[in-house]
Design a protein around this motif. Structure first.
Motif, PDB file in Angstrom:
ATOM      1  N   THR A   1      -3.919   3.833 -14.444  1.00  8.91           N
ATOM      2  CA  THR A   1      -2.901   4.538 -14.070  1.00  8.91           C
ATOM      3  C   THR A   1      -2.505   5.524 -15.739  1.00  8.91           C
ATOM      4  OG1 THR A   1      -1.714   3.382 -12.665  1.00  8.91           O
ATOM      5  CG2 THR A   1      -0.337   4.902 -13.790  1.00  8.91           C
ATOM      6  N   THR A   2      -2.782   4.376 -16.630  1.00 10.53           N
ATOM      7  CA  THR A   2      -2.481   5.369 -18.095  1.00 10.53           C
ATOM      8  C   THR A   2      -3.476   6.431 -18.043  1.00 10.53           C
ATOM      9  OG1 THR A   2      -1.607   3.390 -18.917  1.00 10.53           O
ATOM     10  CG2 THR A   2      -2.534   5.183 -20.335  1.00 10.53           C
TER      11      THR A   2
ATOM     12  N   TYR B   1     -14.500  -0.206  -7.462  1.00  8.34           N
ATOM     13  CA  TYR B   1     -13.703  -1.061  -6.946  1.00  8.34           C
ATOM     14  C   TYR B   1     -12.433  -0.327  -5.819  1.00  8.34           C
ATOM     15  CZ  TYR B   1      -9.403  -3.999  -7.181  1.00  8.34           C
ATOM     16  OH  TYR B   1      -8.039  -4.743  -7.131  1.00  8.34           O
ATOM     17  N   GLY B   2     -12.022  -1.126  -4.885  1.00  4.92           N
ATOM     18  CA  GLY B   2     -11.370  -0.663  -3.894  1.00  4.92           C
ATOM     19  C   GLY B   2      -9.912  -0.326  -4.407  1.00  4.92           C
ATOM     20  N   GLY B   3      -9.464  -1.122  -5.337  1.00  4.15           N
ATOM     21  CA  GLY B   3      -7.925  -0.763  -5.936  1.00  4.15           C
ATOM     22  C   GLY B   3      -7.973   0.379  -6.530  1.00  4.15           C
ATOM     23  N   THR B   4      -9.177   0.948  -7.361  1.00  7.06           N
ATOM     24  CA  THR B   4      -9.555   2.218  -8.100  1.00  7.06           C
ATOM     25  C   THR B   4      -9.421   3.225  -6.861  1.00  7.06           C
ATOM     26  OG1 THR B   4     -10.682   1.053  -9.576  1.00  7.06           O
ATOM     27  CG2 THR B   4     -10.484   3.492  -9.680  1.00  7.06           C
ATOM     28  N   TYR B   5     -10.223   3.121  -6.030  1.00  4.88           N
ATOM     29  CA  TYR B   5     -10.431   3.901  -4.878  1.00  4.88           C
ATOM     30  C   TYR B   5      -9.023   4.444  -4.193  1.00  4.88           C
ATOM     31  CZ  TYR B   5     -12.345   6.347  -0.764  1.00  4.88           C
ATOM     32  OH  TYR B   5     -12.449   7.483   0.416  1.00  4.88           O
ATOM     33  N   ARG B   6      -8.307   3.339  -4.026  1.00  6.58           N
ATOM     34  CA  ARG B   6      -7.044   3.573  -3.494  1.00  6.58           C
ATOM     35  C   ARG B   6      -6.021   4.440  -4.395  1.00  6.58           C
ATOM     36  NH1 ARG B   6      -4.494  -1.938  -2.101  1.00  6.58           N
ATOM     37  NH2 ARG B   6      -4.687  -2.042  -4.194  1.00  6.58           N
ATOM     38  N   LEU B   7      -5.933   3.967  -5.434  1.00  8.52           N
ATOM     39  CA  LEU B   7      -5.255   4.665  -6.389  1.00  8.52           C
ATOM     40  C   LEU B   7      -5.330   6.398  -6.420  1.00  8.52           C
ATOM     41  CD1 LEU B   7      -2.836   4.184  -8.604  1.00  8.52           C
ATOM     42  CD2 LEU B   7      -4.657   3.879 -10.246  1.00  8.52           C
ATOM     43  N   PHE B   8      -6.784   6.379  -6.600  1.00  7.98           N
ATOM     44  CA  PHE B   8      -7.703   7.865  -6.772  1.00  7.98           C
ATOM     45  C   PHE B   8      -7.106   8.648  -5.503  1.00  7.98           C
ATOM     46  CE2 PHE B   8     -11.042   6.960 -10.058  1.00  7.98           C
ATOM     47  CZ  PHE B   8      -9.870   6.715 -10.922  1.00  7.98           C
ATOM     48  N   ALA B   9      -7.458   8.199  -4.358  1.00  8.69           N
ATOM     49  CA  ALA B   9      -7.390   8.878  -2.910  1.00  8.69           C
ATOM     50  C   ALA B   9      -5.995   8.776  -2.353  1.00  8.69           C
ATOM     51  CB  ALA B   9      -8.473   8.041  -1.823  1.00  8.69           C
ATOM     52  N   ASP B  10      -5.439   7.686  -2.411  1.00  6.30           N
ATOM     53  CA  ASP B  10      -4.023   7.866  -1.808  1.00  6.30           C
ATOM     54  C   ASP B  10      -2.870   7.941  -2.722  1.00  6.30           C
ATOM     55  OD1 ASP B  10      -5.518   6.735   0.211  1.00  6.30           O
ATOM     56  OD2 ASP B  10      -4.916   4.774   0.236  1.00  6.30           O
ATOM     57  N   VAL B  11      -2.753   7.628  -4.058  1.00  2.00           N
ATOM     58  CA  VAL B  11      -1.666   7.929  -5.037  1.00  2.00           C
ATOM     59  C   VAL B  11      -1.893   9.347  -5.589  1.00  2.00           C
ATOM     60  CG1 VAL B  11      -0.239   6.849  -6.639  1.00  2.00           C
ATOM     61  CG2 VAL B  11      -1.618   5.640  -4.950  1.00  2.00           C
ATOM     62  N   PHE B  12      -2.863   9.278  -6.659  1.00  3.17           N
ATOM     63  CA  PHE B  12      -2.838  10.520  -7.346  1.00  3.17           C
ATOM     64  C   PHE B  12      -3.297  11.592  -6.857  1.00  3.17           C
ATOM     65  CE2 PHE B  12      -2.554   7.235 -11.004  1.00  3.17           C
ATOM     66  CZ  PHE B  12      -1.696   7.827 -11.613  1.00  3.17           C
TER      67      PHE B  12
END
Length: 386
Positions: A86-87, A105-116
């Motif tokens: 996130t930083t 990693y799935g958490g990275t994918y989620r952060l990129f695709a769904d949040v940012f």
């Protein structure tokens, strides 16, 4: 030349850097400073710290240690691995484009695709095994290439130098997630990367008793920006968690040797087992990234995945029948773990994205601990054949 004038080896720096911080009592370990705030001498003067969100001596000691091990100029320790990612995303502005691997990693994918993505950043997920795919995905708005190697969970190897060369041609920065190998086995700065991140929860700590992350910078410019973001967003690691990671990192080098010994033995066993369809481990000569891994890594690590010769139901039975391998997410601890990417670590990816990455219902991910390899092999054999 005295011994103190000579460059220290990696394992020596992991033990000694960031430790000698107690001039009053000469503590052999780094003290924990759990205070939230610090007294000032007057309105103009303090001892270097004012508030733990902004900086803390225990956290600073860990940051000094990790920066030394990675070869960076500065480091900021964060509260989780995801907060480290996130930083770095706050280095960019709405409209900026980032290229990442399709098998991260799935958490990275989620952060990129769904949040940012909702915050205006744009992402392309490509097969980075072929650097040409990166050039093809680049646009005038591209500002960063995100590198994860070996990839999670299929242990694909990305040519770091080839990617950083492309980044220089494009005038963009590179950020590498080095969690799977740690600086004991791979140092992305040596291959031209600009920023390195870790989930310190994993190998750097090594004992499955803390969550944390860090962002390491190669230049002072990036270091200052990262420090500002961590402070402004309140993402700093707690003093006690920082102390735990600093304690754990002291044994990083010998731990990685033990991890790899067991991992190689298990990988060779799995490769020959009739109920295993495919093994994903760069240490095997059959792995397509084996030679590249030999060139840019100092070892093959202890993460692997394998596809069972059966369906998803059989894969889940194998996972449920292990005794030494604990069925749990996470990785990098001294104990061995197994998990099911389809429903666990990569469940946040869409089914289509998992299929594109090569993750199937047959896939099992393994974090090999430091137990004796014969015991791990016996346990896995029993699970496969029960």
């Amino acid at each position: 030349m005295s011994p103190s004038d000579q460059p220290l080896h990696f394992q020596t720096r992991s033990v000694h850097i960031g430790v000698d911080k107690d001039p009053s009592y000469k503590s052999a370990t780094t003290p924990i400073y759990p205070t939230s705030t610090f007294r000032w001498d007057d309105c103009q003067t303090n001892a270097g710290y004012d508030y733990t969100r902004s900086g803390n001596p225990t956290r600073a000691a860990l940051e000094e240690n990790i920066a030394s091990l990675e070869g960076g100029v500065s480091c900021r320790a964060t509260c989780t691995g995801m907060s480290a990612i996130t930083t770095t995303m706050h280095l960019f502005e709405p409209g900026d484009h980032i290229i990442a691997g399709h098998d991260i990693y799935g958490g990275t994918y989620r952060l990129f695709a769904d949040v940012f993505t909702k915050m205006g950043l744009k992402f392309s997920f490509v097969n980075m095994g072929d650097p040409a795919n990166i050039r093809a995905a680049a646009t005038p708005e591209t500002k960063c290439i995100w590198i994860e190697t070996p990839s999670n969970p299929l242990l694909n190897i990305v040519d770091i130098k080839a990617v950083t060369d492309i980044a220089k041609d494009l005038g963009v920065i590179t950020i590498a997630d080095n969690t799977f190998l740690s600086p004991a086995l791979q140092r992305p700065f040596e291959h031209g990367v600009d920023i390195v991140i870790h989930s310190t929860t994993k190998y750097l700590n090594g004992h499955s008793d803390v969550v944390g992350g860090c962002v390491v910078s190669k230049t002072e410019e990036h270091g200052e920006k990262i420090a500002y973001i961590v402070n402004a967003l309140g993402l700093g690691n707690s003093p006690f968690d920082a102390w735990l990671v600093l304690r754990g990192v002291k044994t990083l080098a010998p731990r990685m040797k033990a991890h790899q010994e067991s991992a190689m033995a298990l990988a060779r066993f799995l490769a020959d087992h009739p109920k295993v369809e495919k093994v994903y481990y760069p240490g095997l000569e059959s792995h397509p990234g084996h030679e590249l891994a030999k060139r840019q890594q100092d070892g093959f690590g202890a993460m692997m995945s394998f596809d069972v010769a059966g369906d998803g139901e059989y894969a889940q039975k194998v996972l449920s029948n292990t005794k030494l391998f604990q069925l749990a997410e996470s990785l990098g601890g001294v104990e061995s773990l197994v998990e099911y990417p389809e429903l666990m670590s990569h469940a946040s990816m869409t089914a289509a994205a998992r299929k594109e990455a090569g993750i199937s219902e047959k896939t099992i991910r393994v974090s090999v601990g430091i137990e004796h390899p014969d015991d791990l092999i016996a346990d896995m054999k029993s699970a496969l054949e029960s």
